[in-house]
Design a protein around this motif. Structure first.
Motif, PDB file in Angstrom:
ATOM      1  N   SER A  88       0.825  -1.208   0.000  1.00 62.81           N
ATOM      2  CA  SER A  88       0.000   0.000   0.000  1.00 62.81           C
ATOM      3  C   SER A  88       0.862   1.263   0.000  1.00 62.81           C
ATOM      4  O   SER A  88       0.358   2.344  -0.255  1.00 62.81           O
ATOM      5  N   ASP A  89       2.167   1.130   0.251  1.00 64.61           N
ATOM      6  CA  ASP A  89       3.028   2.300   0.427  1.00 64.61           C
ATOM      7  C   ASP A  89       3.913   2.513  -0.813  1.00 64.61           C
ATOM      8  O   ASP A  89       4.815   1.706  -1.088  1.00 64.61           O
ATOM      9  N   PRO A  90       3.672   3.611  -1.570  1.00 65.72           N
ATOM     10  CA  PRO A  90       4.419   3.811  -2.816  1.00 65.72           C
ATOM     11  C   PRO A  90       5.924   4.007  -2.598  1.00 65.72           C
ATOM     12  O   PRO A  90       6.727   3.692  -3.473  1.00 65.72           O
ATOM     13  N   ARG A  91       6.308   4.476  -1.429  1.00 63.58           N
ATOM     14  CA  ARG A  91       7.739   4.680  -1.171  1.00 63.58           C
ATOM     15  C   ARG A  91       8.467   3.334  -1.097  1.00 63.58           C
ATOM     16  O   ARG A  91       9.550   3.161  -1.637  1.00 63.58           O
ATOM     17  N   LEU A  93       7.444   0.663  -2.608  1.00 57.91           N
ATOM     18  CA  LEU A  93       7.433   0.095  -3.960  1.00 57.91           C
ATOM     19  C   LEU A  93       8.549   0.694  -4.805  1.00 57.91           C
ATOM     20  O   LEU A  93       9.157  -0.011  -5.626  1.00 57.91           O
ATOM     21  N   GLN A 111       0.964  -0.836  -6.594  1.00 52.08           N
ATOM     22  CA  GLN A 111       0.418  -0.244  -5.364  1.00 52.08           C
ATOM     23  C   GLN A 111      -1.006  -0.740  -5.178  1.00 52.08           C
ATOM     24  O   GLN A 111      -1.882  -0.471  -6.006  1.00 52.08           O
TER      25      GLN A 111
END
Ligand code: SAM
Length: 254
Positions: A88-91, A93, A111
């Motif tokens: 859920s966390d783009p950072r 990813l 995401q």
């Protein structure tokens, strides 16, 4: 320049994505050299890697809550044909994409919340669900969704566990007057953390060992392997409960 020294651009790209939770070795650059758990998660992986088949050739893998992709990378190295990592966390990813690029491994990182896995419209041969359950406000919903939508075979699972590690026999039913059973050591339990645990406000629900195993079974998973701490290998089995559809609602017209 010393041949063993990491390329300066890799060092910079890694540092641009600080802080890292997975301490990976990316072409000689440590992503989290001061990690409070040390060589994490590699030292944990060494304790349960025997639960995962040595070769995954031709198989599809879904890594839920993949973070910087440690397990996705390992599955690809074991020959998995297709690996999808979701978080859920783009950072995280962005970290995972950089790690896969430097390792030269083709992995899809998407995401997505665990609650939305149905949108993938695919059952995977091997699912990894490590270190996520206790971060969820609705842990049983997540397990039920995984069973219903994406788990096609085995699932490697881990949760933080607290309380008794005993797993006593529990009867299928108890009379209403029986209350002492709830105090018994090892009775399946899950504690709710309203504020923080270990400085983390996303630690919501922490089961004991018996509670975790009961929840896995109740969602339809058979436990086929386990370590003596928190890791389970589960297999898609039969649901432990039936949900009867409600009777049709009688309608009348005036
Ligand atoms: C403790 S880390 C575990 C990372 C990795 N699976 C491991 O075992 O090392 C939890 C991860 O789950 C992700 N996460 C938390 N809630 C999530 C959700 N609802 N859906 C998908 N990922 C989630 C976090 O962003 C984080 O990367």
């Amino acid at each position: 320049m010393d041949d063993a020294a990491p390329a300066p651009d890799i060092e910079q790209r890694v540092r641009d994505l600080d802080p890292w939770f997975h301490n990976l070795d990316l072409a000689g650059v440590r992503t989290a050299p001061d990690h409070f758990l040390g060589d994490y998660p590699n030292f944990k992986w060494q304790r349960f890697r025997h639960l995962v088949p040595e070769r995954l050739d031709g198989l599809s893998v879904l890594d839920i809550g993949c973070n910087a992709g440690f397990y996705s990378l390992e599955m690809k190295r074991r020959g998995a044909e297709r690996v999808v990592g979701i978080d859920s966390d783009p950072r995280y990813l962005a970290q995972a994409r950089l790690a896969a690029e430097i390792a030269g491994l083709e992995i899809e990182f998407v995401q997505m919340s665990v609650y939305d896995v149905g949108a993938l419209q695919e059952r995977f041969d091997f699912v990894i669900f490590m270190g996520v359950l206790y971060h969820l406000r609705h842990p049983l919903l997540a397990l039920d969704l995984l069973y219903e939508t994406v788990v096609g075979g085995d699932m490697l699972f881990q949760s933080m566990l607290r309380g008794s590690a005993a797993v006593p026999e529990v009867a299928a039913d108890y009379p209403f007057e029986e209350t002492a059973i709830f105090e018994r050591e090892g009775y399946p339990r899950m504690v709710f953390v309203e504020q923080n645990y270990s400085g983390d406000p996303t630690n919501w629900w922490i089961p004991n060992r018996a509670g975790m195993e009961a929840m896995l079974r109740s969602s339809g998973f058979c436990i086929v392997g386990a370590t003596d701490d928190e890791v389970y290998l589960c297999r898609r089995g039969e649901r432990g409960f039936m949900v009867e559809p409600p009777p049709p609602i009688e309608t009348s017209r005036a």
